[in-house]
Design a protein around this motif. Structure first.
Motif, PDB file in Angstrom:
ATOM      1  N   GLU A  53       0.828  -1.212   0.000  1.00 57.03           N
ATOM      2  CA  GLU A  53       0.000   0.000   0.000  1.00 57.03           C
ATOM      3  C   GLU A  53       0.862   1.262   0.000  1.00 57.03           C
ATOM      4  O   GLU A  53       0.532   2.247  -0.664  1.00 57.03           O
ATOM      5  N   ALA A  54       1.964   1.234   0.751  1.00 62.96           N
ATOM      6  CA  ALA A  54       2.872   2.386   0.762  1.00 62.96           C
ATOM      7  C   ALA A  54       3.430   2.627  -0.641  1.00 62.96           C
ATOM      8  O   ALA A  54       3.571   3.779  -1.082  1.00 62.96           O
ATOM      9  N   GLY A  55       3.723   1.523  -1.351  1.00 62.37           N
ATOM     10  CA  GLY A  55       4.211   1.651  -2.719  1.00 62.37           C
ATOM     11  C   GLY A  55       3.170   2.258  -3.647  1.00 62.37           C
ATOM     12  O   GLY A  55       3.506   3.026  -4.560  1.00 62.37           O
ATOM     13  N   ILE A  56       1.888   1.919  -3.426  1.00 56.49           N
ATOM     14  CA  ILE A  56       0.812   2.509  -4.228  1.00 56.49           C
ATOM     15  C   ILE A  56       0.764   4.016  -4.021  1.00 56.49           C
ATOM     16  O   ILE A  56       0.605   4.788  -4.971  1.00 56.49           O
ATOM     17  N   VAL A  57       0.901   4.440  -2.766  1.00 62.32           N
ATOM     18  CA  VAL A  57       0.856   5.876  -2.457  1.00 62.32           C
ATOM     19  C   VAL A  57       2.040   6.608  -3.083  1.00 62.32           C
ATOM     20  O   VAL A  57       1.898   7.723  -3.593  1.00 62.32           O
ATOM     21  N   ILE A  58       3.204   5.983  -3.051  1.00 65.18           N
ATOM     22  CA  ILE A  58       4.401   6.629  -3.619  1.00 65.18           C
ATOM     23  C   ILE A  58       4.321   6.668  -5.142  1.00 65.18           C
ATOM     24  O   ILE A  58       4.557   7.710  -5.763  1.00 65.18           O
ATOM     25  N   GLY A  59       3.976   5.528  -5.750  1.00 61.91           N
ATOM     26  CA  GLY A  59       3.906   5.459  -7.207  1.00 61.91           C
ATOM     27  C   GLY A  59       5.281   5.336  -7.839  1.00 61.91           C
ATOM     28  O   GLY A  59       6.312   5.454  -7.167  1.00 61.91           O
ATOM     29  N   GLN A  61       8.559   6.189  -9.305  1.00 62.96           N
ATOM     30  CA  GLN A  61       9.446   7.348  -9.213  1.00 62.96           C
ATOM     31  C   GLN A  61       8.776   8.527  -8.500  1.00 62.96           C
ATOM     32  O   GLN A  61       9.069   9.681  -8.776  1.00 62.96           O
ATOM     33  N   GLY A  62       7.856   8.210  -7.564  1.00 66.27           N
ATOM     34  CA  GLY A  62       7.225   9.256  -6.757  1.00 66.27           C
ATOM     35  C   GLY A  62       6.127  10.023  -7.465  1.00 66.27           C
ATOM     36  O   GLY A  62       5.653  11.048  -6.957  1.00 66.27           O
ATOM     37  N   ALA A  63       5.670   9.506  -8.613  1.00 64.85           N
ATOM     38  CA  ALA A  63       4.675  10.248  -9.401  1.00 64.85           C
ATOM     39  C   ALA A  63       3.352  10.385  -8.657  1.00 64.85           C
ATOM     40  O   ALA A  63       2.718  11.452  -8.672  1.00 64.85           O
ATOM     41  N   THR A  64       2.914   9.308  -7.996  1.00 66.81           N
ATOM     42  CA  THR A  64       1.606   9.346  -7.325  1.00 66.81           C
ATOM     43  C   THR A  64       1.618  10.288  -6.128  1.00 66.81           C
ATOM     44  O   THR A  64       0.716  11.117  -5.964  1.00 66.81           O
ATOM     45  N   ILE A  65       2.633  10.170  -5.289  1.00 66.49           N
ATOM     46  CA  ILE A  65       2.674  11.022  -4.098  1.00 66.49           C
ATOM     47  C   ILE A  65       2.816  12.497  -4.478  1.00 66.49           C
ATOM     48  O   ILE A  65       2.226  13.371  -3.844  1.00 66.49           O
ATOM     49  N   ASN A  66       3.554  12.775  -5.533  1.00 65.58           N
ATOM     50  CA  ASN A  66       3.666  14.155  -6.005  1.00 65.58           C
ATOM     51  C   ASN A  66       2.313  14.667  -6.485  1.00 65.58           C
ATOM     52  O   ASN A  66       1.940  15.822  -6.231  1.00 65.58           O
ATOM     53  N   GLY A  67       1.563  13.796  -7.173  1.00 61.08           N
ATOM     54  CA  GLY A  67       0.240  14.184  -7.636  1.00 61.08           C
ATOM     55  C   GLY A  67      -0.726  14.420  -6.487  1.00 61.08           C
ATOM     56  O   GLY A  67      -1.515  15.370  -6.507  1.00 61.08           O
ATOM     57  N   LEU A  68      -0.651  13.565  -5.469  1.00 58.07           N
ATOM     58  CA  LEU A  68      -1.516  13.727  -4.301  1.00 58.07           C
ATOM     59  C   LEU A  68      -1.217  15.029  -3.566  1.00 58.07           C
ATOM     60  O   LEU A  68      -2.138  15.721  -3.110  1.00 58.07           O
ATOM     61  N   GLN A  69       0.056  15.356  -3.460  1.00 55.57           N
ATOM     62  CA  GLN A  69       0.427  16.609  -2.800  1.00 55.57           C
ATOM     63  C   GLN A  69      -0.031  17.812  -3.611  1.00 55.57           C
ATOM     64  O   GLN A  69      -0.511  18.815  -3.058  1.00 55.57           O
ATOM     65  N   SER A  70       0.094  17.718  -4.923  1.00 56.93           N
ATOM     66  CA  SER A  70      -0.313  18.817  -5.797  1.00 56.93           C
ATOM     67  C   SER A  70      -1.823  19.039  -5.743  1.00 56.93           C
ATOM     68  O   SER A  70      -2.298  20.169  -5.662  1.00 56.93           O
ATOM     69  N   LYS A  71      -2.594  17.953  -5.754  1.00 58.45           N
ATOM     70  CA  LYS A  71      -4.051  18.062  -5.727  1.00 58.45           C
ATOM     71  C   LYS A  71      -4.569  18.590  -4.400  1.00 58.45           C
ATOM     72  O   LYS A  71      -5.521  19.373  -4.357  1.00 58.45           O
ATOM     73  N   SER A  72      -3.976  18.140  -3.296  1.00 61.49           N
ATOM     74  CA  SER A  72      -4.493  18.483  -1.969  1.00 61.49           C
ATOM     75  C   SER A  72      -3.860  19.730  -1.371  1.00 61.49           C
ATOM     76  O   SER A  72      -4.499  20.451  -0.605  1.00 61.49           O
ATOM     77  N   GLY A  73      -2.596  19.975  -1.696  1.00 61.43           N
ATOM     78  CA  GLY A  73      -1.875  21.073  -1.074  1.00 61.43           C
ATOM     79  C   GLY A  73      -1.219  20.691   0.237  1.00 61.43           C
ATOM     80  O   GLY A  73      -0.590  21.513   0.903  1.00 61.43           O
ATOM     81  N   ALA A  74      -1.359  19.421   0.638  1.00 65.32           N
ATOM     82  CA  ALA A  74      -0.780  18.951   1.902  1.00 65.32           C
ATOM     83  C   ALA A  74       0.616  18.378   1.670  1.00 65.32           C
ATOM     84  O   ALA A  74       0.987  18.028   0.552  1.00 65.32           O
ATOM     85  N   LYS A  75       1.374  18.259   2.751  1.00 65.43           N
ATOM     86  CA  LYS A  75       2.677  17.611   2.699  1.00 65.43           C
ATOM     87  C   LYS A  75       2.490  16.152   3.101  1.00 65.43           C
ATOM     88  O   LYS A  75       1.889  15.860   4.138  1.00 65.43           O
ATOM     89  N   ILE A  76       3.007  15.221   2.296  1.00 61.58           N
ATOM     90  CA  ILE A  76       2.851  13.795   2.551  1.00 61.58           C
ATOM     91  C   ILE A  76       4.232  13.157   2.613  1.00 61.58           C
ATOM     92  O   ILE A  76       5.010  13.258   1.664  1.00 61.58           O
TER      93      ILE A  76
END
Length: 249
Positions: A53-59, A61-76
């Motif tokens: 699950e942690a790997g899913i969140v990261i994506g 090369q970090g693509a997913t986590i960067n997208g989540l941070q961009s969409k939400s504005g939060a730090k993850i």
């Protein structure tokens, strides 16, 4: 002259009305900023997820986590590979920012984890709204009383409102050195999203609530205190002297 005076009166009245409208706008803006200012108080929430699950969140090369941070504005932030919460094989994901962005990020993370999960699909491989899911959170020790409430009243209200199960580990089960307790909420995806939101808001309501470990690493914390070293005294058996041997005294 009378017409000029009437014209001036009309202009004065229009100017007065414009000023009244501007003042109302300024007042609304002040009230909105005051409301928003309280919500901008920083907060945080921690999840525990397995490696997959942690790997899913990261994506990749970090693509997913960067997208989540961009969409939400939060730090993850996600703990490194092999850096597990003590006594588990779970990695920590910490979301921080103001209430609005943290709430948005938490919802996005849960949806991302369970969107393609086999546990959230029916026999046809389609998303199943009634499938049961479970999310594990870490609660700051100083927020647990707020979550439980007097006689368990608050946690019962959150269960009733969300229809999800909420189980908070007792104080005796907290891992020494973390000042955090494990909370598991389970139900349908919608129920878990609702319960997670309620828990986050309850943490945020208490201004003095904070994580003692303001990060995701727990490498320095052992799940149980090591036992004290034992002094072992070896007693060798006495061997009788061989026949005919001289014994020095």
């Amino acid at each position: 002259d009378e017409e000029e005076e009437e014209g001036e009166d009309v202009r004065d009245e229009e100017e007065r009305r414009r000023e009244q409208r501007r003042e109302r706008f300024r007042q609304d803006d002040r009230e909105e900023k005051e409301d928003r200012g309280d919500e901008e108080r920083p907060t945080a929430l921690k999840f525990l997820f397995g490696n997959k699950e942690a790997g899913i969140v990261i994506g990749r090369q970090g693509a997913t986590i960067n997208g989540l941070q961009s969409k939400s504005g939060a730090k993850i932030r996600v703990s490194g590979a092999g850096d597990y919460f003590p006594g588990t094989q779970d990695r920590c994901i910490m979301v921080s920012g103001d209430l609005r962005v943290v709430a948005a990020a938490c919802e996005l993370i849960i949806l991302e984890v369970y969107r393609d999960s086999e546990s959230h699909q029916n026999s046809k491989g389609e998303g199943d709204a009634d499938a049961m899911v479970s999310v594990t959170l870490l609660m700051p020790e100083n927020a647990c009383g707020q979550i439980i409430g007097k006689g368990g009243e608050t946690i019962r209200k959150m269960v009733a409102e969300s229809q999800a199960k909420i189980n908070l580990a007792g104080k005796e089960k907290s891992i020494q050195g973390t000042q955090e307790r494990v909370l598991v909420t389970s139900g349908t995806l919608e129920q878990v999203l609702k319960s997670t939101s309620l828990i986050l808001h309850k943490i945020w309501e208490q201004e003095k609530t904070f994580y003692a470990n303001n990060g995701t690493s727990y490498k320095s914390i052992q799940p149980f205190p090591p036992p004290p070293p034992r002094r072992i005294r070896l007693r060798l058996p006495r061997v009788p002297p061989a026949a005919g041997a001289r014994v020095r005294r």
